[in-house]
Design a protein around this motif. Structure first.
Motif, mmCIF file in Angstrom:
data_model
loop_
_atom_site.group_PDB
_atom_site.id
_atom_site.type_symbol
_atom_site.label_atom_id
_atom_site.label_comp_id
_atom_site.label_asym_id
_atom_site.label_seq_id
_atom_site.Cartn_x
_atom_site.Cartn_y
_atom_site.Cartn_z
ATOM 1 N N GLN A 199 0.677 -1.369 0.122
ATOM 2 C CA GLN A 199 -0.035 -0.020 -0.021
ATOM 3 C C GLN A 199 0.795 1.101 0.111
ATOM 4 N N ASP A 200 0.304 2.385 -0.736
ATOM 5 C CA ASP A 200 1.042 3.552 -0.862
ATOM 6 C C ASP A 200 0.417 4.531 0.259
ATOM 7 N N ASP A 201 0.591 4.298 1.591
ATOM 8 C CA ASP A 201 -0.189 4.890 2.759
ATOM 9 C C ASP A 201 1.168 5.474 3.602
ATOM 10 N N TYR A 244 1.220 6.434 6.612
ATOM 11 C CA TYR A 244 1.053 6.089 8.030
ATOM 12 C C TYR A 244 1.088 4.689 8.557
ATOM 13 N N CYS A 295 -1.849 -3.314 8.654
ATOM 14 C CA CYS A 295 -1.424 -1.784 8.902
ATOM 15 C C CYS A 295 0.121 -1.905 9.295
ATOM 16 N N ASN A 328 -6.147 -3.024 10.360
ATOM 17 C CA ASN A 328 -7.074 -2.237 10.229
ATOM 18 C C ASN A 328 -8.396 -1.939 11.230
ATOM 19 N N CYS A 368 1.655 7.457 14.260
ATOM 20 C CA CYS A 368 2.357 6.565 12.983
ATOM 21 C C CYS A 368 3.702 6.278 13.273
#
Length: 507
Positions: free
Chosen positions: A196-198, A200, A243, A259, A326
């Motif tokens: 994922q391009d996240d 946090y 996550c 998540n 984060c």
């Protein structure tokens, strides 16, 4: 022996007589030719040599007969052919090169001037006579043309300057050590679909057992760096997703934040889930281990301490952040916990506090990148997001802000080398680069590029030499950026294997 040999034996040849009976001096017949000059050498020395023209002594004097001095431009253009000699043999040229070298070496080492014309003429004459002497038939007279030559040949001008008169005083090995070179390309690339391009999330971690854990979508995969074997550890199902992942400091236990706010503990050696803790209300994007204590940071703004030795979900709750947590890292002595949040705050907690003992508010964007120095107690580095772009250094022992470096792009991760006083940072908007810094000067050792998306994930190998980076371009790239420990005698490659560029799939 002498009287009996001369009276009862027939007269031997001159050469045999000089070898078998060195003390006798027979008179050769008047009609026989005069022996060559080289046979006038004292017979005592010749008796020890199988070749009559080779003389040995107790001193080692190197012979330069086999040296190709034409390679160094020491042989001038040969003189025009005379009536006595119409051509010069290869052995003659080699002997002349040796003589020229001796004359030049003599002039440089023992006198300030160069050989005069007479000396050069004597060298030329001696070389001419030696070329016609029987010594030219030596098996070492004609060397191979590849002698003293390398694949990368020295430029012609450089070779000539090595034999100039002044070069003997000026040419010396340099003692200055240049900057360490860091390879600019990854030596291995793994495809990581659904990474994922996240900003946090924290989806990559490297264990002390040399196993890489990666969260891809709703699954966690393990990649063994020694065998390159890929194992699917768990699947959270369609309703949940990974996550964060975090390895325990020792052993095979992996924590997985989801998540839905769950924290799962897995035994990676048996691919078995040990327990699940469901105390967070929102996603768990940050995980940090301290011995048997596990800390988890969530979007619900809280940090929970979980003790693996108790049955309770958590033993303490830390509050202070006004937005999602984060970034989360324990110090190397396990006494201080640093946390960064989307509220642009950096907090430091001790083992027993439920409120931060230190608060730093200088960052102007989210603080995800956090790294404790393994070399200096209390030295903490933190990086800010897109609106900040700075790496800041703090002394938590004296509660001081040490320095600030504007990197020019979003700081996503920081990790400190265990082997040298250097650190690496990964960046997002807008350059997507990886930078290796030398501390405390913060001079750039290398800037690595290759990812086409933000470099959101970073982990370091157990030996401290290799880093792995992950990005939204769904690739993991392995880089050799740090040297081996100083105590290590041999520069062993890390257990990933091979230094060639390899691309494969992680699932």
């Amino acid at each position: 022996m002498a009287s009996s040999s001369s009276s009862s034996s027939p007269s031997p040849s001159p050469s045999s007589s000089s070898m078998e009976n060195p003390r006798s001096k027979p008179n050769p017949p008047s009609s026989s030719p005069k022996p060559p000059p080289h046979l006038s050498t004292p017979p005592r020395v010749q008796s020890f040599s199988p070749y009559s023209r080779t003389i040995y002594s107790d001193r080692f004097i190197p012979s330069r007969i086999g040296s190709n001095f034409a390679l160094f431009d020491l042989v001038p253009t040969p003189a025009p052919p005379s009536s006595s000699a119409t051509s010069t043999s290869d052995s003659g040229r080699e002997d002349f090169g040796s003589g020229s070298y001796s004359a030049l070496l003599r002039s440089v080492m023992f006198s300030p001037g160069t050989p005069d014309a007479a000396s050069q003429q004597r060298v030329l004459s001696s070389s001419g006579s030696s070329s016609s002497s029987p010594s030219s038939s030596s098996p070492f007279a004609t060397p191979s043309r590849n002698i003293f030559r390398y694949k990368a040949e020295i430029p012609r001008a450089t070779r000539r300057s090595l034999f100039e008169e002044d070069s003997f005083q000026t040419v010396s090995p340099s003692n200055s050590k240049g900057p360490r070179k860091v390879p600019r390309s990854p030596f291995k690339v793994l495809d990581a679909p659904a990474l994922q391009d996240d900003f946090y999330l924290n989806l990559v971690d490297w264990s002390s057992q040399n196993v890489l854990a990666v969260g891809l979508g709703n699954c966690v995969y393990l990649w063994n760096a020694c065998s390159s074997k890929v194992t699917k550890l768990c699947d959270l199902g369609a309703e949940d997703s990974v996550c964060s992942v975090g390895w325990a400091q020792r052993g095979n236990f992996l924590a997985v934040g989801t998540n839905l706010g769950k924290v799962q503990i897995w035994d990676a050696s048996r691919c078995k889930r040990m327990r699940t803790m469901e105390s967070h209300q929102l996603r768990v994007g940050a995980i940090a281990w301290s011995s048997s204590l596990l800390s988890s940071g969530s979007r619900d703004k809280s940090i929970l301490h979980h003790d693996m030795r108790t049955q309770d979900d958590y033993i303490s709750k830390l509050t202070g952040h006004k937005s999602e947590v984060c970034g989360l890292k324990w110090s190397y002595d396990n006494r201080e916990l640093a946390s960064g949040g989307n509220d642009n705050r950096l907090f430091v907690w001790n083992q027993h506090s439920t409120q931060p003992v230190l608060k730093y508010c200088e960052h102007t964007a989210a603080v995800k990148a956090i790294a404790w120095s393994p070399h200096l107690h209390g030295l903490l580095a933190s990086g800010g997001g897109t609106a900040d772009r700075c790496i800041r250094f703090w002394n938590t022992t004296t509660n001081t802000h040490l320095s600030c470096m504007d990197t020019g792009s979003q700081v996503c991760n920081l990790v400190w080398s265990k082997n040298v006083n250097e650190l690496v940072s990964t960046h997002g908007y807008s350059q997507n680069q990886i930078i290796v810094w030398r501390y405390p000067t913060m001079s750039k050792l290398a800037t690595l590029t290759g990812h086409t998306y933000r470099v959101l994930y970073l982990a370091i190998s157990p030996d401290g030499q290799t880093i792995v980076t992950g990005a939204g371009d769904e690739t993991l790239r392995f880089w050799n950026v740090f040297p081996c420990p100083k105590s290590q005698i041999t520069d062993n490659l890390n257990n990933i294997g091979g230094t060639s560029y390899v691309r494969s799939y992680i699932r």
